[in-house]
Design a protein around this motif. Structure first.
Motif, PDB file in Angstrom:
ATOM      1  N   TRP A 107      27.285  14.236 -50.492  1.00  0.00           N
ATOM      2  CA  TRP A 107      27.283  13.077 -49.596  1.00  0.00           C
ATOM      3  C   TRP A 107      28.668  12.827 -49.019  1.00  0.00           C
ATOM      4  O   TRP A 107      28.826  12.231 -47.974  1.00  0.00           O
ATOM      5  CB  TRP A 107      26.759  11.832 -50.308  1.00  0.00           C
ATOM      6  CG  TRP A 107      27.549  11.398 -51.488  1.00  0.00           C
ATOM      7  CD1 TRP A 107      27.347  11.755 -52.791  1.00  0.00           C
ATOM      8  CD2 TRP A 107      28.685  10.536 -51.498  1.00  0.00           C
ATOM      9  NE1 TRP A 107      28.281  11.168 -53.593  1.00  0.00           N
ATOM     10  CE2 TRP A 107      29.109  10.419 -52.840  1.00  0.00           C
ATOM     11  CE3 TRP A 107      29.385   9.841 -50.503  1.00  0.00           C
ATOM     12  CZ2 TRP A 107      30.212   9.645 -53.198  1.00  0.00           C
ATOM     13  CZ3 TRP A 107      30.475   9.063 -50.890  1.00  0.00           C
ATOM     14  CH2 TRP A 107      30.868   8.974 -52.213  1.00  0.00           C
ATOM     15  N   GLU A 145      27.793  16.318 -43.257  1.00  0.00           N
ATOM     16  CA  GLU A 145      28.065  15.918 -41.887  1.00  0.00           C
ATOM     17  C   GLU A 145      26.856  15.194 -41.325  1.00  0.00           C
ATOM     18  O   GLU A 145      26.273  15.625 -40.349  1.00  0.00           O
ATOM     19  CB  GLU A 145      28.385  17.153 -41.043  1.00  0.00           C
ATOM     20  CG  GLU A 145      29.598  17.920 -41.520  1.00  0.00           C
ATOM     21  CD  GLU A 145      30.842  17.567 -40.713  1.00  0.00           C
ATOM     22  OE1 GLU A 145      30.830  17.792 -39.499  1.00  0.00           O
ATOM     23  OE2 GLU A 145      31.799  17.056 -41.296  1.00  0.00           O
ATOM     24  N   GLY A 146      26.459  14.129 -41.964  1.00  0.00           N
ATOM     25  CA  GLY A 146      25.276  13.402 -41.512  1.00  0.00           C
ATOM     26  C   GLY A 146      25.504  12.708 -40.183  1.00  0.00           C
ATOM     27  O   GLY A 146      26.631  12.640 -39.693  1.00  0.00           O
ATOM     28  N   HIS A 195      28.611  10.326 -39.037  1.00  0.00           N
ATOM     29  CA  HIS A 195      29.421  10.432 -40.262  1.00  0.00           C
ATOM     30  C   HIS A 195      30.847   9.925 -40.098  1.00  0.00           C
ATOM     31  O   HIS A 195      31.526   9.663 -41.075  1.00  0.00           O
ATOM     32  CB  HIS A 195      29.417  11.878 -40.784  1.00  0.00           C
ATOM     33  CG  HIS A 195      30.201  12.808 -39.918  1.00  0.00           C
ATOM     34  ND1 HIS A 195      29.640  13.456 -38.856  1.00  0.00           N
ATOM     35  CD2 HIS A 195      31.507  13.161 -39.946  1.00  0.00           C
ATOM     36  CE1 HIS A 195      30.569  14.196 -38.266  1.00  0.00           C
ATOM     37  NE2 HIS A 195      31.710  14.031 -38.902  1.00  0.00           N
ATOM     38  N   GLN A 196      31.345   9.833 -38.841  1.00  0.00           N
ATOM     39  CA  GLN A 196      32.707   9.310 -38.672  1.00  0.00           C
ATOM     40  C   GLN A 196      32.801   7.879 -39.173  1.00  0.00           C
ATOM     41  O   GLN A 196      33.807   7.479 -39.742  1.00  0.00           O
ATOM     42  CB  GLN A 196      33.106   9.343 -37.195  1.00  0.00           C
ATOM     43  CG  GLN A 196      33.365  10.760 -36.698  1.00  0.00           C
ATOM     44  CD  GLN A 196      34.000  10.754 -35.324  1.00  0.00           C
ATOM     45  OE1 GLN A 196      34.167   9.709 -34.692  1.00  0.00           O
ATOM     46  NE2 GLN A 196      34.359  11.931 -34.853  1.00  0.00           N
ATOM     47  N   ILE A 247      30.093   6.501 -43.928  1.00  0.00           N
ATOM     48  CA  ILE A 247      30.504   7.465 -44.945  1.00  0.00           C
ATOM     49  C   ILE A 247      29.270   7.971 -45.681  1.00  0.00           C
ATOM     50  O   ILE A 247      29.092   9.168 -45.842  1.00  0.00           O
ATOM     51  CB  ILE A 247      31.453   6.809 -45.990  1.00  0.00           C
ATOM     52  CG1 ILE A 247      32.569   6.034 -45.291  1.00  0.00           C
ATOM     53  CG2 ILE A 247      31.969   7.829 -46.988  1.00  0.00           C
ATOM     54  CD1 ILE A 247      33.739   6.817 -44.851  1.00  0.00           C
ATOM     55  N   SER A 248      28.450   7.043 -46.140  1.00  0.00           N
ATOM     56  CA  SER A 248      27.283   7.478 -46.902  1.00  0.00           C
ATOM     57  C   SER A 248      26.163   6.455 -46.835  1.00  0.00           C
ATOM     58  O   SER A 248      26.393   5.276 -46.559  1.00  0.00           O
ATOM     59  CB  SER A 248      27.672   7.703 -48.361  1.00  0.00           C
ATOM     60  OG  SER A 248      28.077   6.478 -48.928  1.00  0.00           O
ATOM     61  N   SER A 306      25.022  11.870 -46.800  1.00  0.00           N
ATOM     62  CA  SER A 306      26.160  11.685 -45.911  1.00  0.00           C
ATOM     63  C   SER A 306      25.685  11.037 -44.609  1.00  0.00           C
ATOM     64  O   SER A 306      24.582  11.309 -44.140  1.00  0.00           O
ATOM     65  CB  SER A 306      26.787  13.038 -45.627  1.00  0.00           C
ATOM     66  OG  SER A 306      27.497  12.988 -44.425  1.00  0.00           O
ATOM     67  N   GLY A 307      26.507  10.193 -44.042  1.00  0.00           N
ATOM     68  CA  GLY A 307      26.170   9.585 -42.756  1.00  0.00           C
ATOM     69  C   GLY A 307      25.014   8.607 -42.852  1.00  0.00           C
ATOM     70  O   GLY A 307      24.648   8.154 -43.939  1.00  0.00           O
ATOM     71  N   ASP A 337      39.174  12.935 -46.531  1.00  0.00           N
ATOM     72  CA  ASP A 337      38.041  12.232 -47.146  1.00  0.00           C
ATOM     73  C   ASP A 337      38.058  12.402 -48.663  1.00  0.00           C
ATOM     74  O   ASP A 337      37.783  11.466 -49.409  1.00  0.00           O
ATOM     75  CB  ASP A 337      36.711  12.756 -46.584  1.00  0.00           C
ATOM     76  CG  ASP A 337      36.430  12.201 -45.186  1.00  0.00           C
ATOM     77  OD1 ASP A 337      37.161  11.286 -44.770  1.00  0.00           O
ATOM     78  OD2 ASP A 337      35.498  12.689 -44.529  1.00  0.00           O
TER      79      ASP A 337
END
Lengths: 163, 373
Positions: B13, B17-18, B21-22, B25-26, B129-130, B311
């Protein structure tokens, strides 16, 4: 300022949370904040803590000698911990909990996921209700052949429900 | 799987690169479940807790999603190892305080973590992630259905799933996302956003700290209520609000670039200077400065391929991770020293901020297009 939970140590942790536009503040000492998991970023909601405290007062209105038959939990225990003893406590303390849940949540009835087991029981109950109604109707119309068949179906359903 | 194996890689996570994602975070979703007619963990005697654990644990371990999993009793984990798991958000702080009669099972990718005998008999958590709340829930829903075939969960036709704390009754679901919002904090709009969101039954709080004091400009947004709304409705509502916040964050960054570019570049330059030269750094200072560097990557001041090492520093500079890495107990002063050292070493690969590449931020996830200075 004293800690809102233990009311004996000086508060060192001051929390503010705004939910639905209502500001809630709570002051805690170091030990209580640790115990309540306030420093835990994943699991903590101020409401839990506040409702734990408020809940105690709400619950106190009920009889305090009442004991959960399954786990032996009392309302005094709820006051202390803000948590219940077992799933049956929801039935045991239903009176006190109803108002609490209403204040806490969006609605008063669950509309989400239903476990397969409960779903099946729900369906069987529905079928049972339909069959009973048909049976009454059949008897009223003196349609005894249909009534006998319905009675057999009901018997089978009863055994399914019991199993 | 051993704990040492778990340590060697960051959770998926974190490195994934979900979508969005910038800024996001999760995403995580957790479900609380309890066995029918058994005392909740906080009330059960040790023997009953152990019996419940023995009933649940093998069933969780044999889930197809838990092949090659890490499964450990809490009493067999050291205080430091527990703390590492807390810093990775794999177990709760409350669970870390547990000992005999409690366990945790998590998959190798660290995207799924199941706590047994936390506040409830089962606390199942899925991380992505994302912005992927829907996907996180889908996996948990499947696991929940698989487990309920063998375990009878406490469920009431009216109240839904019954939980130790009345705040979780109903769906037993808490969905949350961790957001990085430096733009809204720098432009002092964050409190407005927090207030607006709180009005619609969602909770926002600083991941470490409160309001504008939130460390690392990290915020967690989650649903507050669990009764009277369907799971997918809660998730859809939360997702929509998060998408709005993402938009606001982008807008705030645009305005900063256009109106306060000197302040912005100054912040990025200072963060770079302090992180690459300091010899003692508190956790708070590190998070705040790393947040600005992360913003710098988003804006194109640092190369995109340096995103992951930055990160990772967010997690690796936490106290227990530092002590685990150095394999000794450290006091606060020693930790600050080691933290600064690790940051200096890791950031050696980070070139100086390149102002000429600083760009007006386009939409999330898209390649930044250079503009004339």
């Amino acid at each position: 300022m004293l800690c809102d939970v233990c009311k004996c140590n000086d508060a060192t942790v001051f929390l503010t949370q705004i939910i639905e536009g209502k500001m809630q503040k709570v002051n805690l000492c170091d030990a209580c904040s640790r115990e309540k998991g306030v420093q835990d970023p994943t699991g903590f909601a101020l409401a839990d803590l506040l409702l734990g405290i408020g809940a105690a007062e709400e619950i106190e209105k009920g009889s305090s000698t009442q004991r959960c038959l399954v786990c032996g939990f009392t309302q005094a225990d709820f006051k202390k911990t803000g948590r219940l003893g077992c799933s049956t406590c929801y039935t045991t303390f239903t009176e006190a909990l109803t108002a609490l849940l209403k204040a806490m949540h969006k609605g008063t009835s669950h509309v989400g996921k239903v476990p397969e087991r409960a779903h099946r029981v729900g369906e069987l109950n529905d079928r049972m209700r339909n069959l009973s109604e048909s049976l009454q109707k059949a008897v009223a119309e003196e349609n005894y052949e249909t009534a006998a068949s319905l009675r057999d179906q009901i018997k089978q359903l009863e055994s399914e429900l019991a199993g | 799987m051993k704990f040492s194996n778990l340590m060697t890689s960051a959770g998926e996570w974190l490195r994934g690169e979900g979508p969005h994602h910038q800024i996001v975070i999760s995403s995580r979703v957790r479900l609380a479940r309890n066995l029918c007619n058994r005392a909740f963990p906080g009330w059960a005697k040790k023997a009953e807790r152990t019996a419940i654990l023995e009933l649940i644990r093998p069933r969780v371990e044999k889930l197809p999603e838990m092949q090659d999993s890490f499964s450990e009793s809490l009493q067999d984990l050291s205080a430091l190892d527990k703390q590492v798991l807390v810093e990775r958000h794999l177990i709760s702080r409350e669970h870390a305080a547990k000992s005999a009669g409690s366990a945790v099972i998590m998959n190798r990718r660290q995207t799924l973590s199941i706590m047994i005998n936390e506040e409830d008999h089962l606390r199942m958590q899925s991380m992505r992630s994302g912005l992927q709340l829907k996907q996180a829930f889908k996996l948990l829903d499947k696991i929940d259905t698989a487990l309920e075939a063998e375990l009878e969960f406490a469920y009431d036709q009216k109240l839904g799933y019954l939980t130790a704390c009345p705040t979780n009754v109903g769906t037993g679901m808490r969905a949350s996302a961790m957001l990085h919002l430096p733009g809204l904090v720098l432009s002092e709009l964050i409190n407005q956003v927090v207030q607006a969101v709180s009005k619609i039954g969602l909770a926002v709080r600083g991941l470490y700290g409160e309001g504008t004091e939130a460390m690392g400009n990290l915020f967690q947004i989650s649903n507050q209520t669990t009764l009277g709304e369907k799971e997918d409705e809660i998730i859809a509502r939360l997702t929509k609000v998060i998408e709005t916040i993402i938009e606001k964050e982008h807008d705030a960054r645009q305005v900063l670039i256009q109106k306060k570019s000197n302040t912005l570049w100054d912040q990025i330059g200072r963060a770079y200077g302090v992180l690459t030269y300091a010899h003692a750094m508190s956790s708070k200072e590190a998070l705040n400065l790393l947040s600005i560097i992360k913003l710098g990557v988003d804006l194109g001041a640092f190369p995109e391929d340096k995103r992951l090492p930055i990160d990772e520093l967010f997690i690796d500079t936490q106290p227990a991770h530092l002590q685990k890495m150095s394999q000794q107990k450290l006091n606060a002063e020693e930790r600050d020293h080691l933290r600064a050292q690790i940051i200096r070493t890791r950031l050696k690969v980070l070139p100086k901020p390149d102002i000429s590449k600083l760009v007006k931020e386009a939409g999330d996830g898209s390649e930044p297009t250079p503009t004339e200075q």
